[in-house]
Design an enzyme around this catalytic site. Structure first.
Site, short mmCIF file in Angstrom:
data_model
loop_
_atom_site.label_atom_id
_atom_site.label_comp_id
_atom_site.label_asym_id
_atom_site.label_seq_id
_atom_site.Cartn_x
_atom_site.Cartn_y
_atom_site.Cartn_z
N ILE A 161 0.81 -1.33 -0.16
CA ILE A 161 0.00 0.07 0.00
C ILE A 161 0.72 1.32 -0.10
O ILE A 161 0.71 2.20 -0.80
CB ILE A 161 -0.92 0.05 1.10
CG1 ILE A 161 -2.15 -0.77 0.95
CG2 ILE A 161 -1.37 1.48 1.44
CD1 ILE A 161 -3.06 -0.39 0.06
N VAL A 218 2.76 1.64 -3.41
CA VAL A 218 2.04 2.06 -4.45
C VAL A 218 1.38 3.65 -4.26
O VAL A 218 1.42 4.30 -5.21
CB VAL A 218 0.83 1.16 -4.74
CG1 VAL A 218 -0.37 1.85 -5.67
CG2 VAL A 218 0.97 -0.10 -5.47
N GLU A 219 1.02 3.86 -2.92
CA GLU A 219 0.70 5.22 -2.85
C GLU A 219 1.51 6.57 -2.80
O GLU A 219 1.45 7.39 -3.51
CB GLU A 219 -0.07 5.16 -1.37
CG GLU A 219 -1.45 4.54 -1.37
CD GLU A 219 -2.55 5.08 -1.97
OE1 GLU A 219 -2.18 6.11 -2.42
OE2 GLU A 219 -3.49 4.55 -2.19
N THR A 220 2.94 6.22 -2.28
CA THR A 220 3.86 7.31 -2.23
C THR A 220 5.37 6.79 -2.46
O THR A 220 6.24 7.61 -2.04
CB THR A 220 3.73 7.95 -0.90
OG1 THR A 220 4.08 6.91 0.28
CG2 THR A 220 2.35 8.45 -0.48
N TYR A 250 -5.49 -1.62 -9.09
CA TYR A 250 -4.79 -1.12 -7.91
C TYR A 250 -4.59 -2.06 -6.90
O TYR A 250 -3.48 -2.39 -6.48
CB TYR A 250 -5.86 -0.10 -7.33
CG TYR A 250 -5.09 0.47 -5.89
CD1 TYR A 250 -4.18 1.62 -6.08
CD2 TYR A 250 -5.77 -0.10 -4.87
CE1 TYR A 250 -3.73 2.04 -4.63
CE2 TYR A 250 -5.18 0.42 -3.51
CZ TYR A 250 -4.30 1.35 -3.53
OH TYR A 250 -3.65 1.89 -2.29
#
Length: 357
Positions: free
Chosen positions: A156, A159-161, A342
């Protein structure tokens, strides 16, 4: 993040050259007083006296009324705050590009390969390994407390940051006020997020003008929206504050989020299928019995943890489609972002980092 499907590849292309190298959280840098009487803590440059008493836009005045009546905010201070926000037209334009679009299927064209390759790359995996090693104790503690394995949390945040490298450069209050008051298609949603953001800043004693995030108002390592902060963020390092720009709090908060949505400890996420089922609808929200999928020509490559109903997932491999049985834990990942690609990227990136350790 959650409740809003954002094409993360576009976000990365827009801000990939912008890194957050500071090890000090902006919440730590700008924290003042919590529970300020009547509103939020404002640093000197934002604590202004607005002499113009002209009414704000109707939607802004309604918002102020709600914050005053429901949460006890000081009317004049909140008018002062909103008067200092900036309308970001480029945010509205970018949100329009995220609007759902549909078109006729043209057959496999490699969409999944292109999406996956934005995250699972030889140069990216060492960064995930470094993050995992650095916070191995905290990841293990999150697994113990919440039942969410390290690879999911690492996936998570990756992928996010990119494990904290790209957390956004947009003033959160400007993004949220723009979308709450000038973007009718999602105004109700973003007005609620602005409400939660101001309450968060009040409770944590942080000037709302000092925090930056995504163009949609997502924050920190895990890109939580303000509502997710208020509902699921935790003080995982036990310093008395909840701070999603702190990687330890972010780890615990992501795990708590997944537990709240029903993560099943020790259970599988998805199982690859043998065969093709071109006539069946696919997606994380579909529901099929195992017998129905068998009649369509599919067979799981391993056991399905006793699940009698599954979703049917389809990955576009370019020359063919690849089918997967989606299990309850896969659906939980989609509560973070409503996209099968995602969720699959999060899971597979986490597994790839785990294998590279």
């Amino acid at each position: 993040m959650q409740r809003i499907v954002i094409l993360f590849s576009m976000v990365w292309l827009l801000v990939a050259c912008q890194s957050n190298n500071s090890t000090t959280s902006p919440m730590q840098q700008h924290r003042g007083q919590s529970n300020v009487a009547g509103g939020v803590y404002l640093e000197k440059e934002h604590d202004l006296v607005i002499v113009n008493d002209a009414p704000l836009a109707i939607e802004q005045e309604k918002f102020i009324d709600k914050m005053v009546n429901k949460h006890g905010f000081d009317r004049e201070q909140l008018r002062e705050v909103l008067a200092q926000t900036t309308k970001l037209d480029w945010v509205i334009n970018l949100m329009d590009k995220q609007a759902p679009q549909s078109g006729p299927s043209t057959g496999p064209n490699g969409a999944w390969i292109r999406y996956k390759n934005k995250f699972i790359t030889p140069s990216n995996l060492p960064r995930g390994v470094e993050f995992w090693h650095k916070y191995e104790k905290e990841l293990a503690q999150a697994y113990k407390e919440y039942g969410v394995p390290p690879e999911i949390i690492v996936g998570i945040i990756g992928v996010e940051t990119g494990w904290g490298r790209v957390m956004g450069k947009t003033k959160i209050i400007d993004a949220l006020s723009t979308l709450a008051f000038y973007y009718p298609r999602r105004s109700a949603y973003f007005a609620k997020e602005l409400e939660d953001y101001l309450i968060m800043c009040r409770d944590e004693g942080v000037d709302p003008f000092d925090l930056n995030g995504s163009f949609a108002g997502a924050m920190g390592y895990g890109q939580f929206m303000p509502s997710a902060f208020r509902n699921h963020a935790v003080d995982f390092n036990h310093d008395g504050h909840v701070d999603l720009w702190d990687p330890v709090d972010a780890i615990g908060s992501v795990a708590n989020y997944f537990k709240a949505y029903g993560w099943q400890k020790g259970k599988k996420v998805a199982v690859k299928a043998d065969g093709q089922a071109l006539s069946l609808e696919t997606g994380f929200s579909t529901k099929y019995s195992i017998e129905r999928l068998a009649k369509a020509g599919l067979k799981p490559q391993s056991t399905l943890d006793g699940n009698k109903q599954v979703s049917l997932l389809r990955l576009d491999m370019g020359d063919r489609y690849q089918y997967w049985y989606g299990l309850p834990n896969f659906y939980v990942i989609t509560r973070y972002n409503h996209s099968s690609y995602y969720a699959m990227a999060v899971w597979q990136l986490g597994l790839a980092v785990k294998a590279a350790k």
